[in-house]
Each structure stands twice: as structure tokens, then as C-alpha cells.
Motif scaffolding. Structure first.
Motif, PDB file in Angstrom:
ATOM      1  N   UNK A 161       0.770  -1.241   0.000  1.00  0.00           N
ATOM      2  CA  UNK A 161       0.000   0.000   0.000  1.00  0.00           C
ATOM      3  C   UNK A 161       0.806   1.299   0.000  1.00  0.00           C
ATOM      4  N   UNK A 162       2.116   1.207   0.110  1.00  0.00           N
ATOM      5  CA  UNK A 162       2.890   2.439   0.305  1.00  0.00           C
ATOM      6  C   UNK A 162       2.988   3.287  -0.956  1.00  0.00           C
ATOM      7  N   UNK A 163       2.935   4.590  -0.779  1.00  0.00           N
ATOM      8  CA  UNK A 163       3.288   5.524  -1.850  1.00  0.00           C
ATOM      9  C   UNK A 163       4.777   5.846  -1.784  1.00  0.00           C
ATOM     10  N   UNK A 164       5.246   6.099  -0.567  1.00  0.00           N
ATOM     11  CA  UNK A 164       6.645   6.492  -0.372  1.00  0.00           C
ATOM     12  C   UNK A 164       7.600   5.472  -0.987  1.00  0.00           C
ATOM     13  N   UNK A 165       7.293   4.196  -0.770  1.00  0.00           N
ATOM     14  CA  UNK A 165       8.187   3.145  -1.250  1.00  0.00           C
ATOM     15  C   UNK A 165       8.258   3.132  -2.773  1.00  0.00           C
ATOM     16  N   UNK A 166       7.185   3.533  -3.424  1.00  0.00           N
ATOM     17  CA  UNK A 166       7.172   3.554  -4.884  1.00  0.00           C
ATOM     18  C   UNK A 166       8.139   4.630  -5.382  1.00  0.00           C
ATOM     19  N   UNK A 167       8.079   5.787  -4.744  1.00  0.00           N
ATOM     20  CA  UNK A 167       9.017   6.856  -5.123  1.00  0.00           C
ATOM     21  C   UNK A 167      10.451   6.413  -4.850  1.00  0.00           C
ATOM     22  N   UNK A 168      10.661   5.776  -3.703  1.00  0.00           N
ATOM     23  CA  UNK A 168      12.021   5.345  -3.364  1.00  0.00           C
ATOM     24  C   UNK A 168      12.522   4.266  -4.327  1.00  0.00           C
ATOM     25  N   UNK A 169      11.606   3.439  -4.815  1.00  0.00           N
ATOM     26  CA  UNK A 169      12.005   2.416  -5.787  1.00  0.00           C
ATOM     27  C   UNK A 169      12.514   3.085  -7.058  1.00  0.00           C
ATOM     28  N   UNK A 170      11.827   4.149  -7.464  1.00  0.00           N
ATOM     29  CA  UNK A 170      12.257   4.855  -8.672  1.00  0.00           C
ATOM     30  C   UNK A 170      13.560   5.616  -8.437  1.00  0.00           C
ATOM     31  N   UNK A 238      -6.036   4.761  -0.697  1.00  0.00           N
ATOM     32  CA  UNK A 238      -4.891   4.035  -1.232  1.00  0.00           C
ATOM     33  C   UNK A 238      -4.932   4.082  -2.755  1.00  0.00           C
ATOM     34  N   UNK A 239      -3.760   3.876  -3.343  1.00  0.00           N
ATOM     35  CA  UNK A 239      -3.656   3.982  -4.799  1.00  0.00           C
ATOM     36  C   UNK A 239      -4.370   2.822  -5.478  1.00  0.00           C
ATOM     37  N   UNK A 240      -5.071   3.123  -6.570  1.00  0.00           N
ATOM     38  CA  UNK A 240      -5.460   2.066  -7.504  1.00  0.00           C
ATOM     39  C   UNK A 240      -4.255   1.780  -8.390  1.00  0.00           C
ATOM     40  N   UNK A 241      -3.692   2.856  -8.899  1.00  0.00           N
ATOM     41  CA  UNK A 241      -2.423   2.791  -9.632  1.00  0.00           C
ATOM     42  C   UNK A 241      -1.677   4.075  -9.323  1.00  0.00           C
ATOM     43  N   UNK A 242      -0.394   3.955  -9.064  1.00  0.00           N
ATOM     44  CA  UNK A 242       0.411   5.166  -8.972  1.00  0.00           C
ATOM     45  C   UNK A 242       1.681   4.948  -9.766  1.00  0.00           C
ATOM     46  N   UNK A 243       2.294   6.049 -10.150  1.00  0.00           N
ATOM     47  CA  UNK A 243       3.541   5.943 -10.901  1.00  0.00           C
ATOM     48  C   UNK A 243       4.542   6.955 -10.350  1.00  0.00           C
ATOM     49  N   UNK A 244       5.757   6.474 -10.141  1.00  0.00           N
ATOM     50  CA  UNK A 244       6.879   7.358  -9.830  1.00  0.00           C
ATOM     51  C   UNK A 244       7.796   7.297 -11.041  1.00  0.00           C
ATOM     52  N   UNK A 245       8.153   8.473 -11.516  1.00  0.00           N
ATOM     53  CA  UNK A 245       8.920   8.529 -12.760  1.00  0.00           C
ATOM     54  C   UNK A 245      10.113   9.455 -12.584  1.00  0.00           C
ATOM     55  N   UNK A 246      11.261   8.949 -12.968  1.00  0.00           N
ATOM     56  CA  UNK A 246      12.481   9.761 -13.009  1.00  0.00           C
ATOM     57  C   UNK A 246      12.944   9.720 -14.453  1.00  0.00           C
ATOM     58  N   UNK A 256      18.032   8.586 -19.528  1.00  0.00           N
ATOM     59  CA  UNK A 256      17.848   7.718 -18.355  1.00  0.00           C
ATOM     60  C   UNK A 256      16.372   7.762 -17.959  1.00  0.00           C
ATOM     61  N   UNK A 257      15.882   6.651 -17.528  1.00  0.00           N
ATOM     62  CA  UNK A 257      14.485   6.624 -17.084  1.00  0.00           C
ATOM     63  C   UNK A 257      14.318   5.547 -16.029  1.00  0.00           C
ATOM     64  N   UNK A 258      13.594   5.898 -14.997  1.00  0.00           N
ATOM     65  CA  UNK A 258      13.246   4.907 -13.982  1.00  0.00           C
ATOM     66  C   UNK A 258      11.760   5.061 -13.657  1.00  0.00           C
ATOM     67  N   UNK A 259      11.066   3.964 -13.754  1.00  0.00           N
ATOM     68  CA  UNK A 259       9.610   3.980 -13.542  1.00  0.00           C
ATOM     69  C   UNK A 259       9.275   2.962 -12.459  1.00  0.00           C
ATOM     70  N   UNK A 260       8.533   3.383 -11.473  1.00  0.00           N
ATOM     71  CA  UNK A 260       8.018   2.435 -10.485  1.00  0.00           C
ATOM     72  C   UNK A 260       6.511   2.614 -10.377  1.00  0.00           C
ATOM     73  N   UNK A 261       5.823   1.498 -10.225  1.00  0.00           N
ATOM     74  CA  UNK A 261       4.363   1.526 -10.137  1.00  0.00           C
ATOM     75  C   UNK A 261       3.901   1.091  -8.750  1.00  0.00           C
TER      76      UNK A 261
END
Lengths: 328, 167, 694
Positions: A161-170, A238-246, A256-261
Motif C-alpha cells: 500500500x505504500x506511496x513512499x516506497x514507490x518513489x524510493x524504488x524509482x 490508497x492507490x489504484x495505480x500510482x507511478x513514480x517517474x524519473x 535515463x528513465x526509472x519507472x516504479x508503479x
């Protein structure tokens, strides 16, 4: 809730030793653990309070980057001037999670280790392999609108369920862990597991491993980032879908591109296939779509969440579009 | 299995013995008779138990009281200055920003916390420029107050009251 | 026709009398009431939907230090009456629904009670259950009557002929979801039983209603039951009748004489123990002539009830009032299932029952090539279509016109899916609202004068957020011809004269009429210069107005909806309602009521949906994280207005009731606007993004 012993940790080593000896759970902000204890989903006999350990600092690392202590509160991290300036997607991810009065309490380590919000996981009157291994998965044939479309197994279709972790993954963050064997590091993208046939194990950590900090590497110059969250309410859901994009685009070519969902899998989902399609290619709507579709080719939606596939596709494409062609 | 904690609640220092399992909310309500924070969900999902905990808005239902030994708690009952209500509370009355009133103490505490956060320049999820100053636009107030559910549907008036309360 | 009271205090907007207590949190709700050394009760609930309890082992629970007693079907005292099956707590070993209370544990602390409850072992021999509502069930049945005492079925003319002669026909099925009332304050009762007298601090929409139910269940004379409920943290129908927890609290208190027993339901428990709104399936058939007049109108509504107690939502009833059509019918059918019993939720009947028909009206307007406002105006009846009675007042057309003007409707391009702004498809929609003027019998009011100038007005009414503390005192002031500040109102206690329940938007009509009658009697008896201590108590006068007139409030709601092109996210940036609700007693508070109803309607439209898992038989999203109600961010702009309406027939104040009409029609207006934005017609609520994402 069963009665439990409460101990306040004096130092990291002591906290870890206590957990190793008694099977204690670490207590930080409590916003997820206490919730689960009330529901009977978690029933630790000993709690080790780590709130007073000196893990609440945010410091800039010598070679660039940032070290975020495990008990830094989500509110503080989101508002930290360096995070706002250098890691805006992290700020945004944090601010799109929970509510202001929860973020005051919730910690960095706790956020990573929060457990799924699967309806059945939280309801001890129903079978759940994650809560009670071998009892069965109620979500696969039940209400699974929120559930996984990627990387799930026949034993579990829950999402993290985390949002923060998605950003950190990216951000390719690294998790600092102190275990009974001493300190070690785990790449954030390896911290959480896919469910496989052991869905009760959310992460690669053992019970006595204590997260002490998360390191964020610096983002190269010219990199842009965003965090976008789609949910059922305009806020506080909570997110249905979220995206973190660098994204780093130079001369209209993806350097360079990093995408986490988020909201699609048992862990923050690094979209490495999509990244592979994009890297080195000129920015174009067709390439963005090709990348999104490549990532979602293996999506296996459930009875209630087929919409997540086009939703994730559209969110990836529009995020790429918005960052690639953002006014400079 | 219990422990003793000292809390400063609405300006008064209070000591009490609590079961380790007792939440801060239950310690306040059942242990100290401070019933201003309300229990609407007991799981951090409604915001009715929001207080100012060491100066910042926080829910009290998802924290054990033993963790908060030495903490300072201000509830909606302790926000005013003697008989005088806090400006946010006055604004809630003027705007009729409540009906049944059950979520209101939490809304009010949350609002006071929001005003402090905005004054400190903290952004929200809808802030366009994360590094710029924070504003108190209606959209900002809505987002920042979204952790406080109101079933009577007073949101529109709550936003007005929070903005009035800042003046 | 009644002599309308001259407004002096009425029409003004004093702030809420109890406001300072509410904004500081010092207004005592049921579980805030200070009691000495209370003990705490916790419930054990069935984890199967149907079966028979074969054994209950309380040994481990009783062995916990601090546990005082455990009541189960094996040892619970027999109740005097089990007439109301919902209140027959622990009287049988049968399990009728998942979540049914099978034991109650009482302990010195809530932590102990909760833990001990988890140690009670109940063995249930499970039987197959059936909780599936669908329109194709063979066992759907017609109840004898539906909620409110309305006829189950009505018919007029020849429906088939009416449809056959129509130029355009809409024949569609619409569904509304299972909704839980979810007042922010969970139900709570503190009970103290001493010397055969029972004291209850309860959260209820009617202290006398609770008293009667509890007294009857325990076989007590009502005078022995004292119920106190000065402030109620919302009810929306869920606190309109007594539920089983009140009986359990009293039962536990009886087992522990002189000890206050506190029983507060958890949010999760509210999904099985305090009623809910039935899901509905509505087949709506409308026939329209080429010039946009209804030739036929039919609503066939299906809902659910529990097998052990019947509740029949009057879903098709508003269709009997709304529009003229020569050929018409309405029906109600029920499926009796192994589910908790449904009950009242804000505007039962009208709220779900104005969803399908008002969306169908939009569909037919489009088919006829007419503007949906104009289409409704064109089908305005001269008298109430099915009863043939004249309306005491009916200003739907005025509401539609005024709403259209305020909303800026005239600029609307009717083409669906034609507007887009920064990634959002934009549309607007309209729907009508209606709610009957209800009058509940049985209230009495006492007025007592205290020199030099205070009038104490006593009536056991309730303020569930509706503003009774303030507005009923305004009415009393005008009825007595004194200042609002000279009235001291007392409500929320059975020691006060009897009052009807705060339900059906009937509070001000019923209590206000009673207070006005009491004031008139007081003045008649004591004149304008009463002596200290003069008092008089009178009952609500009879009224025959409903024999001669159809009395309803009306309204029109306009919505702007945005649907995101990429994600399908749905937002409602603007909602505007105009209502004709008779006289408005306190505009400040009335606006809150109407806006609040519309906000709950928005929440219903976009979010709310209790998810029943048919395998287990219970609602699995049973909390406020997963059962979404609108947050502040979901509700940017809601405006409520009203037109001046003089209705001399409803009651001496000329009011119509405003607590419920705001939620009626909102969801239809939003669904219609979403269609206008996207061209996609959604007929099943809620309006989540999966309807739109492609």
C-alpha cells in the motif's frame, strides 16, 4: 488484543538483541502495527519501542544524496527543504499518502514495512494465506478491485500500500538494516518480495532486522521526476495505480528513465521492461505507448480489476508525456 | 502488563497508570475523563480523535499511551484562551461548519495544525511549487483537511471556517 | 388550513445554541457521559451467515483477570418480548446472519473485555446460506406494505398500451448499492440498572422510541426506563430505532446491579448490527410522445430484507408523485436473505427511488430531443398523479427554473462528450428531488414560566445535528411572542414530555406543531402576564390536511462533472440545488442541512458501496478506509438555495422538513452530468473510474 510487554529500546543493538531473543516487534509510529493489533492480525507478545532511538535525522551524504533515518516522520520528510528541492517525487508521494495527522506519526521505516490493505488480510474471520499460511486466498475469487495485476501468485494477490516506497524504488534507494549479524544494506527494490508460495513474507528481512535508515542517491542534473497517484477519492485513499517517474531527456532522446508503479503488485513494481524500451529512444507518443504496453504484457487482471491494465498504461504514458514535454 | 505515564493535557499535568494496550485516545477519554477527542473509527480512518500532540496534529487512536510519556496534548477543549474560543472555533460557529458536532473537535484541532503547517511553509499534495511558499487556497485547505471525515457534509463550510480562522 | 405563525425569531439565523460545546468537544455524547467506575462490554459475533450454536465455551474468557461475566444464549436471561426479532438478543441458538451477537463479555477495562471476547469459543453448526440479491430469483415476494405504510403495488390505465403508443421508450434497469449509514459517532449505550430502574445514556434519534423498545423487550413499565441523549453524533436513520446493542447493554447491566456498563460498537460492528440501506434493482419504463409528454411510467423495484425480520424499502413510491402519465404502475418485490435486517437510511424510498427514474427521465429527454429541464416541466402534473389530491404547494418548476438560472444552464450544448478542458471531459446534468411532509403522532410539550421572563419549553425531542436545540426554540419564541433568548429549550431526555422520533424529516413539523399548540394553550390559560411557575402541557393537535392535500417538498439539483481523459477519475466541481421546502426556520442551519444532504448524495454517487462477499455473507469493506465516504477534497463547491414558498397547510410554521430532500436526486444529477461529459451512460452506482477508463 493480547497483553504484551512494552520495552523502550536504549540503542539499536539492544533493540535488535531484544527482538532476536523474544520475537518482539518493533514499534515506531504505530499507525499500521497498532491498527493490525486491534484487528487481531498481528499479536506480538513484546513490543520494543524504537521511537527514542537516534534514528530521526535527515543528513546530506558526502558524495551527494541523502540519508533518511528510520524514525523520521513522514510529515518531516515531505517538508524537508532538501527533499522538496532535490527529490520532489518523494515529497509528493509522501504527501499523497494517508492524512496529515497520520503522517505526523508514521515513520520512514514503518512506511516501508506497512502491510497490505487487502480486505481479507485484515479480516480474521476469513481465510488468508498471508495472515495464516495455507488457509487459502479469499481475494482471488472475492472482492479484488484493489488487488495485483502483476507478479501475483495463486496464493496471494495482495498489493503493497505504500506511496513512499514507490518513489524510493524509482530513486534506486538503499535500505540500511541492522540485524542480529550486524549492519547490512538492501536495495529498496529488493526489500519487498513477490508473494510466490510464501505470501506471509512481505520482505526479505527477518523479524529481528531493524531498518535504521534509507539512503537516496543523488539525481543527475537535468533529471525530472514526478509522482502521480490515481485513487477512488480525491484524497485520503490508497492507490489504484500510482507511478513514480524519473526521467532524463537530452536532445529529445531518453538518456535515463526509472519507472516504479504502485497499487499493481505485492511490491513497488519497477517497470524495467518499459525502461528498457525507452532508454536511448527518441521521445514520442508511440514509444511511450510501446513501453507501457511492454510492461503490462504480462498483466494478469482478476475478476474485479481489469480496469487497472488500461489505467496503468494511460498513467505511464501520460506521466512520460508530461515530463518529456514539460516546459523547461 | 501496564505502566505509568505523565501527560500534560490542556495545560494540566496528569499522571496515570495504563494498560500497555491502552491507546492515547482511551487514556485521555477513559483514564483522564478528557472526552473532547472522539472515537469515530479507532483505526486512523476518520480523524475524529485528532489532537495537537507536542504541538502537531496527530490521531490518538493508533498510538499506545505508554509511548507518549512526557508528551504535551492539546485537545479542542484546551485550544481557547480561558473563556475565549480559538479564532478557528469562532469561525466554525459563524460558518456553521458542523452539524452533529462529533467530528468537530478533531476538525478544529486539525485546522489549527494546518494553519501552523502552512505558516511554516509546508507543502501539501496539491501544492504546485513544492519549494515556494504555502498558500491557504480553498483547494489547499480541502486537501489538508481530508483526513477529517464529516458525515453530515459540512466540508464546504469547514473550508471557509479554516480560512476565516487564519485571519 | 392553519393560521401560520408570524415569524419574528423564525427566518433569522442565530448560531447553534450548543455550538460552543461542540467546537470544544465538551458536548456530552453517549459515551462521554461521566459515570462512576464503569465496566465495559464487548461483543462476540457470528462468523457464519446461517447455522445453530451447538456449544459456547466461556471458560478461558472467565479465567481472565477482570472479567465479570459472559452472557451467551446458554445463560442469558429470557426477555419478556421477542416480538422484534432484531432485539431478541441471545434468546436463541439460531444464527440468522453473519455478525449476529452470540455472546457479550463484561470486564473491568475495555482492553480486557476485548481480549476476553476473543477467547470465547462458540461452535456453530453451519447451514448453507443465501445472501444473493438478484432480479431473477424465483422467490421474490410482494410484502404486505412497504416502509411508511404505503401500498406495495399500484397501477392505473394500461401500461402496455401506454408504452405501445409512445414515440420513444426507455426500458432500463438501474441499481443502487448497499449503503451503510455510518454516522461519525458509533452507536453507544451506557446502562445502569438499580432498584428495578434502568438508566440508559444512549445515542438515539428518539429517547422515547428507545425507551419504549427497551421497556417492552424487558417487560418493564416505560416509567422505569430513563433514556438520556442530549447530543447525537449523527444518525441518518441508523439511530431511529433501537438496535440490539442497547438491549445487550441493559442485559449486562441487569447482571451487575448498580454498575454502569459501557457498550460502544466498533465501526466494523456497525456494518452488521445497526441497519443499512438495501441495495435496489429498479426496472424503469418510460414512454414519451413525440412532443415529450409521458404516455407511460412504470417502476418495478426489488430490494432485500432479512429472513428473520422484514424491512421493505419504499423505492417506487416517489414515482407515484413526480410526473403526470396516463398509464402507470409501481411495484415492490423483496428477496428474503440470510443478511442483517436493512432499515432506514436518510430518505428511505426517495433516495434510491429517485435514482433510476431521474436517470431514465434524462435518457428519455435525450431520446425526445428535449432539454431535460424543459422535459420535466412539460410533465408537471396538476394534481398528485396517483392519489388525485391537489398539492398543498408544489414548486418543482420554480426550482428547476431558478436552478437553471443560477447554474447557467441556458448556455448548455446538449451534445454528449463535446467539451474538454485540460485533460478533463466536462458535462452538466440535472435531476429533481422530492420528499414528503411527514407528521409523526405522539408528541407532547410542556411550557413553564419562570419570573421575570423565562419560558422553559420541554419536549423529549432530539438534535442529531439537525439544529433542534436552536430552531425549535425559535419556533417556541414566535409561538409565545417572546425573544429567542427568553426560551430555554430542554430536549433529549425521557423525563421530558414524550416526543416522536427524529426521522422522516418530521421533527420540526411534529415537535414544532406541538410546541405551538402548547404555547397557544399557555397564553389562553395564563395570558401575556403569567405568574412564576405557571405551566401547561399539551399533546400535538390532530391535522386532517393530509386527507385533503398531497404535501411534499421539491427541489432541483444541478451538477457539473469532470471525467479525466486518461484515468477516468470522476470529480464533481460544482453542485447546486434549489429547493421548495416551505418556510425556512433558520437559514444558517437549513443551508447546512441541505448542503449536507447533497454532499451525502455526492458521496453515494461517487464512492459508497458496501461489498457483500456472498461466500461469507458479510460486508467485507467494513471500515472507513475501505467503505469510502466523500472527503473534503471530493466536495469543492456545493450550494443550496430555496425559493420563497408559502404553504398554509403543512403545519402552523409552514415548514416542510429539510433533513432528507438534499440527498434525493443528487446521484442522478451526477450520473446525468457524467453522461453529458462522456457519452457513457452509467446505470449502476457508484460512478467509479472503471466505468470510464479505456
Amino acid at each position: 488484543m493480547i497483553p504484551f510487554d512494552y520495552r523502550r529500546a536504549a540503542d539499536v543493538e539492544g533493540a535488535v538483541a531484544e527482538a532476536a531473543r523474544t520475537g518482539a516487534a518493533f514499534l515506531a509510529g504505530g499507525t499500521n502495527l497498532v491498527d493490525r493489533m486491534k484487528l487481531g492480525v498481528s499479536a506480538p507478545e513484546v513490543l520494543v519501542d524504537i521511537n527514542r532511538l537516534p534514528l530521526d535525522g535527515v543528513e546530506e551524504l558526502p558524495g551527494g544524496g541523502l540519508r533518511v533515518g528510520a524514525t523520521v516522520r513522514n510529515s518531516d520528510l515531505a517538508a524537508h527543504p532538501v527533499v522538496r528541492r532535490d527529490y520532489p517525487l518523494l515529497s509528493r508521494a509522501l504527501l499523497s499518502g494517508a492524512s496529515g495527522q497520520l503522517r505526523t506519526l508514521a515513520t520512514t521505516g514503518g512506511n516501508l514495512l506497512q502491510r497490505t490493505r487487502c480486505l481479507y488480510f485484515q479480516d480474521t474471520s476469513t481465510p488468508c494465506n498471508k495472515r495464516e499460511p495455507g488457509s487459502g486466498c479469499s481475494a482471488i475469487d472475492g472482492h479484488n478491485r484493489q488487488h495485483a495485476i502483476l507478479g501475483a501468485s495463486e496464493h496471494c494477490v495482495a498489493v503493497h500500500p505504500s506511496d513512499m516506497a514507490v518513489a524510493m524504488a524509482a530513486l534506486d534507494a538503499t535500505v540500511l538494516v541492522h540485524g542480529p549479524g550486524g549492519p547490512r544494506t538492501v536495495p529498496l527494490t529488493d526489500l519487498h518480495r513477490l508473494p510466490g508460495d510464501e505470501p506471509h513474507r512481505d520482505t526479505v528481512l527477518s523479524a529481528a532486522d531493524l531498518i535504521t535508515a534509507v539512503d537516496l542517491p543523488p539525481l543527475p542534473r537535468g533529471t525530472r521526476s514526478l509522482y502521480r497517484k490515481v485513487r477512488d477519492r480525491a484524497s485520503y485513499a490508497f492507490a489504484l495505480v500510482s507511478v513514480a517517474l524519473v526521467l532524463h531527456v537530452d536532445d529529445d532522446v531518453v538518456r535515463d528513465v526509472r519507472i516504479a508503479l504502485g497499487g499493481v503488485a505485492h511490491k513497488p513494481w519497477r517497470a524495467r521492461r518499459a525502461e528498457g524500451v525507452l532508454r536511448g529512444r527518441p521521445v514520442s507518443a508511440d514509444v511511450f505507448l510501446e513501453a507501457a504496453e511492454a510492461e503490462l504484457a504480462d498483466a494478469r487482471p482478476l475478476s474485479g480489476n481489469a480496469f487497472k491494465v488500461p489505467l496503468a498504461r494511460n498513467v505511464i504514458v501520460s506521466a512520460l508525456r508530461d515530463l518529456a514535454w514539460e516546459e523547461r | 502488563m501496564d505502566g505509568e505515564v505523565e501527560l500534560r493535557v490542556d495545560g494540566r499535568t496528569r499522571r496515570l497508570r495504563v494498560d500497555n494496550r491502552t491507546t492515547l485516545l482511551d487514556a485521555l477519554r477513559d483514564g483522564l475523563g478528557v472526552t473532547s477527542p472522539k472515537k469515530g473509527c479507532d483505526h486512523g480512518q476518520c480523524g475524529a480523535c485528532t489532537v495537537l500532540l507536542d504541538g502537531r496534529r496527530a490521531v490518538t487512536c493508533l498510538s499506545f499511551a505508554v509511548v507518549h510519556d512526557g508528551a504535551e496534548v492539546v485537545t479542542a477543549a484546551g485550544l481557547g484562551d480561558g473563556e475565549r474560543l480559538h479564532p478557528v472555533q469562532e469561525a466554525f460557529l459563524d460558518r456553521d461548519a458542523f452539524q452533529c458536532g462529533f467530528c468537530t473537535p478533531g476538525q478544529v484541532c486539525s485546522a489549527v495544525g494546518v494553519l501552523d503547517e502552512v505558516a511554516a511553509g509546508h507543502p501539501s499534495a496539491v501544492t504546485a511549487d513544492l519549494t515556494g511558499p504555502a498558500e491557504l487556497s480553498p483547494e489547499e485547505v480541502r486537501e489538508r483537511m481530508s483526513g477529517n471525515l464529516c458525515r453530515c457534509g459540512a466540508y464546504v463550510r469547514i473550508v471557509e471556517a479554516v480560512r476565516d480562522g487564519a485571519r | 388550513m392553519t393560521d401560520l405563525l408570524r415569524p419574528r425569531a423564525m427566518g433569522r439565523s442565530p448560531r447553534r445554541v450548543e455550538g460552543p460545546a461542540k467546537v470544544t468537544g465538551t458536548a456530552p455524547y453517549a459515551s462521554d457521559q461521566p459515570v462512576h467506575d464503569p465496566v465495559h462490554a464487548w461483543l462476540v459475533q457470528a462468523e457464519v451467515a446461517r447455522g445453530v450454536v451447538t456449544s459456547v465455551d466461556t471458560g478461558r474468557a472467565l479465567a481472565e483477570e477482570g472479567v465479570l461475566t459472559v452472557l451467551t444464549p446458554d445463560n442469558a436471561p429470557r426477555l419478556a418480548s421477542t416480538e422484534d426479532a432484531e432485539l431478541a438478543a441471545l434468546q436463541s441458538h439460531d444464527v440468522d446472519f453473519r455478525g449476529q451477537v452470540l455472546a457479550v463479555v463484561v470486564a473491568r477495562t475495555p482492553e480486557t473485555a476485548r481480549h476476553a471476547a476473543s477467547l470465547v469459543r462458540v461452535v456453530v453448526e453451519q447451514r448453507p446460506h443465501d445472501v444473493r440479491l438478484s432480479g431473477d430469483r424465483a422467490d421474490l415476494y410482494a410484502p404486505e406494505q412497504v416502509n411508511g405504510g404505503f401500498e406495495t403495488d399500484t397501477a392505473e390505465g394500461d401500461l402496455a398500451a401506454g408504452l405501445a403508443q409512445a414515440a420513444h421508450v426507455v426500458d432500463r434497469t438501474y441499481t443502487t448499492a448497499w449503503y451503510n449509514n455510518n454516522p461519525l459517532e458509533p452507536h453507544a449505550t451506557t446502562a445502569v440498572w438499580s432498584d428495578e430502574n434502568l438508566l440508559l445514556y444512549d445515542s438515539t434519534q428518539g429517547v422515547h422510541t428507545t425507551r419504549e423498545a427497551v421497556a417492552e423487550t424487558f417487560g418493564l413499565s416505560p416509567e422505569r426506563v430513563h433514556v438520556i441523549s442530549p447530543h447525537v453524533g449523527g444518525g441518518f436513520g441508523a439511530k431511529g430505532t433501537a438496535h440490539v446493542h442497547a438491549i445487550l447493554a441493559a442485559m449486562a447491566a441487569r447482571a451487575l446491579p448498580d454498575v454502569p456498563v459501557k457498550l460502544a460498537l466498533t465501526r466494523q460492528q456497525m456494518y452488521s448490527l445497526v441497519g443499512y440501506r438495501t441495495p435496489t434493482i429498479q426496472r424503469v419504463r418510460l414512454g414519451g410522445s413525440a412532443d415529450g409528454r409521458l404516455t407511460a411510467l412504470a417502476v418495478d423495484a426489488i430490494g432485500q430484507t432479512s429472513r428473520f425480520k422484514e424491512f421493505a424499502e419504499q423505492t417506487a413510491v416517489p414515482a407515484r408523485t413526480m410526473y403526470a402519465a396516463p398509464h402507470r404502475r409501481t411495484t415492490h418485490r423483496l428477496a428474503a436473505l440470510d443478511v442483517p435486517v436493512p432499515a432506514w437510511m436518510r430518505a428511505p424510498g426517495e433516495c434510491p427511488g429517485m435514482f433510476g427514474p431521474e436517470v431514465a427521465m434524462d435518457e428519455l429527454a435525450i431520446a425526445c430531443g428535449l432539454d431535460p429541464v424543459e422535459f420535466r416541466v412539460r410533465n408537471e402534473p396538476e394534481v398528485e398523479p396517483e392519489s388525485g389530491k391537489p398539492f398543498s404547494s408544489r414548486n418543482l418548476v420554480a426550482c428547476l427554473r431558478e436552478g437553471a438560472r443560477r447554474f447557467g444552464w441556458s448556455h448548455r450544448d446538449p451534445t454528449p462528450g463535446a467539451r474538454q478542458e485540460s485533460g478533463w471531459r466536462v458535462g452538466t446534468g440535472v435531476a429533481a428531488s422530492t420528499y414528503p411532509v411527514n407528521r409523526s403522532p405522539g408528541s407532547e410539550a410542556n411550557i413553564r414560566f419562570t419570573a421575570p421572563g423565562r419560558y422553559r419549553v420541554e419536549i423529549g425531542a432530539a438534535d442529531i445535528g439537525t439544529g433542534t436545540w436552536t430552531s425549535l426554540a425559535q419556533i417556541a419564541a414566535d409561538a409565545l411572542g417572546v425573544d429567542h433568548g427568553d426560551v430555554e429549550l430542554r430536549i433529549g431526555d425521557t423525563r421530558l414530555p414524550k416526543a416522536s422520533v427524529a426521522g422522516g424529516s418530521s421533527g420540526i413539523t411534529s415537535w414544532g406543531s406541538t410546541v405551538v399548540a402548547a404555547a397557544r394553550a399557555f397564553r389562553e390559560k395564563f395570558g401575556d402576564r403569567p405568574d412564576d411557575g405557571d405551566e401547561t402541557c399539551v399533546a400535538m393537535p390532530e391535522s386532517s390536511a393530509s386527507d385533503d392535500y398531497a404535501m411534499h417538498a421539491f427541489g432541483a439539483q444541478f451538477a457539473e462533472v469532470r471525467v479525466h481523459v486518461d484515468t477516468g477519475e470522476v470529480r464533481v466541481p460544482r453542485l447546486l440545488g434549489v429547493f421548495a421546502v416551505g418556510r425556512v426556520v433558520n437559514p444558517r442551519l437549513a443551508r447546512s442541512q441541505l448542503v449536507g444532504g447533497m454532499t451525502m448524495g455526492l458521496s453515494m454517487a461517487l464512492h459508497e458501496h458496501s461489498l457483500l462477499d456472498e461466500r461469507f455473507g458479510h460486508v467485507v469493506n467494513h471500515d472507513l478506509a475501505e467503505y469510502h465516504i466523500a472527503t473534503n477534497s471530493d466536495v469543492p463547491d456545493v450550494e443550496a438555495h430555496w425559493i420563497e414558498e408559502h404553504d398554509p397547510h403543512t403545519n402552523p410554521m409552514g415548514t416542510k422538513g429539510i433533513g432528507e430532500i438534499g440527498i434525493v436526486g443528487t446521484a442522478a444529477a451526477i450520473v446525468n452530468a457524467a453522461h453529458h461529459a462522456t457519452g457513457i451512460r452509467v446505470r449502476d452506482l457508484p460512478l467509479t473510474l472503471d466505468h470510464f477508463v479505456r
